[in-house]
Write a protein that holds these residues in place. Structure first.
Motif, PDB file in Angstrom:
ATOM      1  N   GLY A   1      51.591  32.004 -13.896  1.00 47.88           N
ATOM      2  CA  GLY A   1      51.174  33.175 -13.333  1.00 47.88           C
ATOM      3  C   GLY A   1      50.090  33.049 -12.455  1.00 47.88           C
ATOM      4  N   ILE A   2      49.636  31.757 -11.888  1.00 49.10           N
ATOM      5  CA  ILE A   2      48.518  31.642 -11.199  1.00 49.10           C
ATOM      6  C   ILE A   2      49.060  31.668  -9.567  1.00 49.10           C
ATOM      7  CG2 ILE A   2      46.864  29.958 -10.291  1.00 49.10           C
ATOM      8  CD1 ILE A   2      46.773  28.976 -13.184  1.00 49.10           C
ATOM      9  N   ALA A   3      48.381  32.597  -8.814  1.00 45.16           N
ATOM     10  CA  ALA A   3      48.926  32.772  -7.505  1.00 45.16           C
ATOM     11  C   ALA A   3      48.801  31.829  -6.583  1.00 45.16           C
ATOM     12  CB  ALA A   3      48.356  34.258  -6.878  1.00 45.16           C
ATOM     13  N   PRO A   4      47.536  31.314  -6.390  1.00 44.31           N
ATOM     14  CA  PRO A   4      47.297  30.099  -5.389  1.00 44.31           C
ATOM     15  C   PRO A   4      47.834  28.953  -5.938  1.00 44.31           C
ATOM     16  CG  PRO A   4      45.107  31.235  -6.007  1.00 44.31           C
ATOM     17  CD  PRO A   4      46.260  31.863  -6.927  1.00 44.31           C
ATOM     18  N   GLU A   5      48.752  28.067  -4.976  1.00 39.69           N
ATOM     19  CA  GLU A   5      49.195  26.846  -5.281  1.00 39.69           C
ATOM     20  C   GLU A   5      48.076  25.811  -5.630  1.00 39.69           C
ATOM     21  OE1 GLU A   5      52.333  25.387  -2.884  1.00 39.69           O
ATOM     22  OE2 GLU A   5      53.851  26.822  -3.566  1.00 39.69           O
ATOM     23  N   PRO A   6      48.479  25.006  -6.561  1.00 40.09           N
ATOM     24  CA  PRO A   6      47.321  23.945  -6.769  1.00 40.09           C
ATOM     25  C   PRO A   6      47.530  22.841  -5.651  1.00 40.09           C
ATOM     26  CG  PRO A   6      49.488  23.836  -8.123  1.00 40.09           C
ATOM     27  CD  PRO A   6      49.447  24.774  -7.325  1.00 40.09           C
ATOM     28  N   ARG A   7      46.215  22.209  -5.469  1.00 42.12           N
ATOM     29  CA  ARG A   7      46.276  21.068  -4.526  1.00 42.12           C
ATOM     30  C   ARG A   7      46.457  19.999  -5.435  1.00 42.12           C
ATOM     31  NH1 ARG A   7      42.300  20.507   0.889  1.00 42.12           N
ATOM     32  NH2 ARG A   7      43.119  18.608   1.408  1.00 42.12           N
ATOM     33  N   ILE A   8      47.516  19.064  -5.017  1.00 43.90           N
ATOM     34  CA  ILE A   8      47.570  17.900  -5.902  1.00 43.90           C
ATOM     35  C   ILE A   8      47.064  16.547  -5.144  1.00 43.90           C
ATOM     36  CG2 ILE A   8      49.207  16.250  -6.971  1.00 43.90           C
ATOM     37  CD1 ILE A   8      51.234  18.862  -7.278  1.00 43.90           C
ATOM     38  N   ILE A   9      46.008  16.069  -5.835  1.00 38.89           N
ATOM     39  CA  ILE A   9      45.348  14.970  -5.347  1.00 38.89           C
ATOM     40  C   ILE A   9      45.581  13.500  -6.248  1.00 38.89           C
ATOM     41  CG2 ILE A   9      43.671  16.493  -4.042  1.00 38.89           C
ATOM     42  CD1 ILE A   9      41.480  15.439  -6.005  1.00 38.89           C
ATOM     43  N   LEU A  10      45.092  12.555  -5.641  1.00 34.98           N
ATOM     44  CA  LEU A  10      45.114  11.419  -6.557  1.00 34.98           C
ATOM     45  C   LEU A  10      43.753  11.354  -7.389  1.00 34.98           C
ATOM     46  CD1 LEU A  10      46.033   8.318  -4.041  1.00 34.98           C
ATOM     47  CD2 LEU A  10      47.281   9.085  -6.229  1.00 34.98           C
ATOM     48  N   ASP A  11      44.124  11.101  -8.606  1.00 36.57           N
ATOM     49  CA  ASP A  11      42.894  10.972  -9.663  1.00 36.57           C
ATOM     50  C   ASP A  11      41.701  10.112  -9.086  1.00 36.57           C
ATOM     51  OD1 ASP A  11      44.182   8.524  -9.815  1.00 36.57           O
ATOM     52  OD2 ASP A  11      44.480   8.679 -11.917  1.00 36.57           O
ATOM     53  N   VAL A  12      41.926   9.058  -8.373  1.00 35.29           N
ATOM     54  CA  VAL A  12      40.737   8.481  -7.734  1.00 35.29           C
ATOM     55  C   VAL A  12      39.940   9.325  -6.898  1.00 35.29           C
ATOM     56  CG1 VAL A  12      41.597   7.402  -5.745  1.00 35.29           C
ATOM     57  CG2 VAL A  12      40.106   6.027  -7.042  1.00 35.29           C
ATOM     58  N   VAL A  13      40.484  10.027  -6.393  1.00 34.40           N
ATOM     59  CA  VAL A  13      39.555  11.106  -5.158  1.00 34.40           C
ATOM     60  C   VAL A  13      38.709  12.007  -6.225  1.00 34.40           C
ATOM     61  CG1 VAL A  13      39.881  12.860  -3.427  1.00 34.40           C
ATOM     62  CG2 VAL A  13      41.410  10.930  -3.387  1.00 34.40           C
ATOM     63  N   ALA A  14      39.421  12.752  -7.224  1.00 31.34           N
ATOM     64  CA  ALA A  14      38.714  13.626  -8.403  1.00 31.34           C
ATOM     65  C   ALA A  14      37.249  12.830  -8.609  1.00 31.34           C
ATOM     66  CB  ALA A  14      39.581  13.925  -9.291  1.00 31.34           C
ATOM     67  N   ALA A  15      37.856  11.264  -9.183  1.00 38.39           N
ATOM     68  CA  ALA A  15      36.839  10.463  -9.988  1.00 38.39           C
ATOM     69  C   ALA A  15      35.673  10.341  -8.771  1.00 38.39           C
ATOM     70  CB  ALA A  15      37.339   9.148 -10.237  1.00 38.39           C
ATOM     71  N   TYR A  16      35.733  10.209  -7.516  1.00 39.42           N
ATOM     72  CA  TYR A  16      34.693  10.224  -6.578  1.00 39.42           C
ATOM     73  C   TYR A  16      33.957  11.341  -6.594  1.00 39.42           C
ATOM     74  CZ  TYR A  16      32.103   9.756  -2.484  1.00 39.42           C
ATOM     75  OH  TYR A  16      30.958   9.654  -1.588  1.00 39.42           O
ATOM     76  N   ALA A  17      34.654  12.605  -6.569  1.00 40.73           N
ATOM     77  CA  ALA A  17      34.093  13.771  -6.399  1.00 40.73           C
ATOM     78  C   ALA A  17      33.221  14.183  -7.662  1.00 40.73           C
ATOM     79  CB  ALA A  17      35.100  15.031  -6.080  1.00 40.73           C
ATOM     80  N   ALA A  18      33.654  13.528  -8.846  1.00 39.51           N
ATOM     81  CA  ALA A  18      32.821  13.923 -10.169  1.00 39.51           C
ATOM     82  C   ALA A  18      31.669  12.992 -10.005  1.00 39.51           C
ATOM     83  CB  ALA A  18      33.957  13.483 -11.418  1.00 39.51           C
ATOM     84  N   GLY A  19      31.490  11.928  -9.344  1.00 34.66           N
ATOM     85  CA  GLY A  19      30.195  11.118  -9.254  1.00 34.66           C
ATOM     86  C   GLY A  19      29.015  11.670  -8.137  1.00 34.66           C
ATOM     87  N   THR A  20      29.501  12.125  -7.028  1.00 34.23           N
ATOM     88  CA  THR A  20      28.577  12.443  -6.083  1.00 34.23           C
ATOM     89  C   THR A  20      29.059  13.816  -5.162  1.00 34.23           C
ATOM     90  OG1 THR A  20      27.480  11.717  -4.065  1.00 34.23           O
ATOM     91  CG2 THR A  20      29.596  10.907  -4.574  1.00 34.23           C
ATOM     92  N   ALA A  21      28.211  14.577  -4.568  1.00 40.08           N
ATOM     93  CA  ALA A  21      28.620  15.633  -3.869  1.00 40.08           C
ATOM     94  C   ALA A  21      28.507  15.098  -2.352  1.00 40.08           C
ATOM     95  CB  ALA A  21      27.682  16.934  -3.802  1.00 40.08           C
ATOM     96  N   GLU A  22      28.233  13.813  -2.048  1.00 45.81           N
ATOM     97  CA  GLU A  22      28.495  13.176  -0.778  1.00 45.81           C
ATOM     98  C   GLU A  22      29.835  13.196  -0.299  1.00 45.81           C
ATOM     99  OE1 GLU A  22      25.854  12.393   1.223  1.00 45.81           O
ATOM    100  OE2 GLU A  22      24.516  13.054  -0.033  1.00 45.81           O
ATOM    101  N   PRO A  23      30.141  13.612   0.952  1.00 48.02           N
ATOM    102  CA  PRO A  23      31.503  13.703   1.140  1.00 48.02           C
ATOM    103  C   PRO A  23      32.137  12.117   1.491  1.00 48.02           C
ATOM    104  CG  PRO A  23      30.290  14.048   3.041  1.00 48.02           C
ATOM    105  CD  PRO A  23      29.232  14.032   2.012  1.00 48.02           C
TER     106      PRO A  23
END
Length: 317
Positions: free
Chosen positions: A93-115
Motif C-alpha cells: 500500500g506504499i504509493a511511491p515506488e522504491p528505488r532499487i540500488i546495489l547494496d554497496v552504494v547504500a553501504a557508502y551512503a551509510a559511512g559518509t554524506a560526501e557525495p
C-alpha cells in the motif's frame, strides 16, 4: 501527509529495514531472513516486504514519502526479481515506488554524506565501488559465492572448510580448523568426520557458510599458520578489489563496510594498511548499517536536499 522514509538492506544472511523522519529520527525497525537471490535460498520480494511491514508497525503505508531498497547483485541484475520486489512493495500500500540500488552504494551512503568516494564492503560477499552522487560509477568484485566474492565471509568459510578437509585427508598441513569446523557443524563425534563435514556443507545455503569465517579469524589470531595464510590471502584479494574499483582515481573518502573489516582486526587492519599505503591522503570511515544509508538516500532523493552528516548520524544511532 507523507513524511516518512524507508531504507532497506537486503543482505545475504539477513534483511533489515528502518522507518525514519526527514530529520533522521528512526521510528521503526524490521528484520527478516536473507534476501540474496544467488545464495540465500529465499524469495527476495517476500523477505523484503516482511521486513518493511515490520518496520512500519502502526504507521500507515500512506505516510511513506519515499523508499530505497539496497540489494545484492542477484536481485538488481535479474529483471523478474526486481519487478517482483516492486510489485510486493505496491501490495503493502506504499504509493511511491522504491528505488532499487546495489547494496554497496547504500553501504557508502551509510559511512559518509560526501557525495563522491570509494567503498569496500565485505560481508556475505565482497565488492568495492566508486560512487558519485548516489550512483555507481565503477565496481569490482561482488560476483557471487561461486565465481567471485574473494575475501568475503562466504569465501573465507569455504576456504576454511577446504583447509580442514585437506588436513583430515592427510593432503596438507595440520590446522586447528580441522577440529574447530566439525565442532561448529556438530559432527566432531561422527566416525568419518570429513564425510560428515561434506554432507552438512552441501545441505546448507552458500550464505550460511559465511558463519564459519569467524572460526578462521580466531584460528589465525591463535597463531594457526594455515588460517593466517587464508587471512593474508583474503586481505590481498580485498585490497586488489578496492584498487580495481578506484581505477585511475585517488579517492578522497574511503568507506569500509562489513564485519570482516570493522570487527575483525586480523583482516581489517591488514586491509586498511594496504589501502593507506595506496592512498595515504584519503579520509577513512566505517559504515555502520546499510539500511541507514538507504534511508539517507531516500530522504535526499525524495526531498531534494543535500546529504547531511547530522541526519546520517541519527539514522546510524
Amino acid at each position: 501527509m507523507s513524511t516518512h522514509f524507508v531504507g532497506v538492506d537486503a543482505g545475504g544472511t539477513g534483511t533489515r529495514a528502518l522507518l525514519a523522519t526527514a530529520a533522521g529520527e528512526v521510528i521503526g525497525r524490521g528484520r527478516a531472513a536473507g534476501a540474496n537471490a544467488w545464495s540465500s535460498g529465499t524469495s527476495p520480494a517476500e523477505v523484503i516486504t516482511a521486513a518493511v511491514r515490520d518496520a512500519l508497525g502502526t504507521h500507515g503505508p500512506s505516510s511513506v514519502a519515499g523508499g530505497v531498497i539496497a540489494v545484492a547483485g542477484g536481485v538488481s541484475s535479474v529483471p523478474e526479481q526486481a519487478q517482483a520486489v516492486v510489485a510486493a512493495w505496491r501490495d503493502l500500500g506504499i504509493a511511491p515506488e522504491p528505488r532499487i540500488i546495489l547494496d554497496v552504494v547504500a553501504a557508502y551512503a551509510a559511512g559518509t554524506a560526501e557525495p563522491c568516494g570509494l567503498v569496500l564492503a565485505v560481508g556475505t560477499g565482497a565488492v568495492a565501488a566508486s560512487v558519485d552522487d548516489g550512483e555507481l560509477v565503477r565496481r569490482a568484485g561482488g560476483r557471487g559465492w561461486l565465481v567471485g566474492d574473494e575475501g568475503s565471509a562466504v569465501w573465507l568459510g569455504v576456504e576454511g572448510v577446504r583447509a580442514s578437509l585437506i588436513a583430515l585427508d592427510g593432503r596438507g598441513s595440520r590446522t586447528a580448523l580441522s577440529r574447530a569446523i566439525p565442532e561448529a557443524l556438530g559432527v566432531s563425534n561422527r566416525p568419518d568426520v570429513a564425510t560428515a563435514i561434506t554432507d552438512v556443507v552441501y545441505s546448507h545455503s552458500p550464505a550460511e557458510l559465511g558463519r564459519l569465517a569467524p572460526l578462521v579469524v580466531a584460528a589465525a589470531d591463535d597463531g594457526d599458520a594455515v588460517a593466517r595464510a587464508l587471512i593474508d590471502d583474503a586481505a590481498e584479494h580485498l585490497v586488489g578489489t578496492a584498487v580495481a574499483a578506484a581505477g585511475s582515481d585517488d579517492p578522497s573518502v574511503v568507506v569500509l563496510a562489513g564485519s570482516l573489516l570493522t570487527r575483525a582486526p586480523a583482516i581489517g587492519d591488514s586491509v586498511r594498511a594496504g589501502l593507506v599505503q595506496r592512498w595515504p591522503d584519503a579520509r577513512y570511515t566505517e559504515s555502520v548499517s546499510a539500511e541507514a544509508g538507504a534511508a539517507a538516500l531516500a530522504i535526499r532523493w525524495a526531498t531534494g536536499t543535500p546529504g547531511s552528516e547530522s541526519v546520517l548520524e541519527r539514522l546510524r544511532s
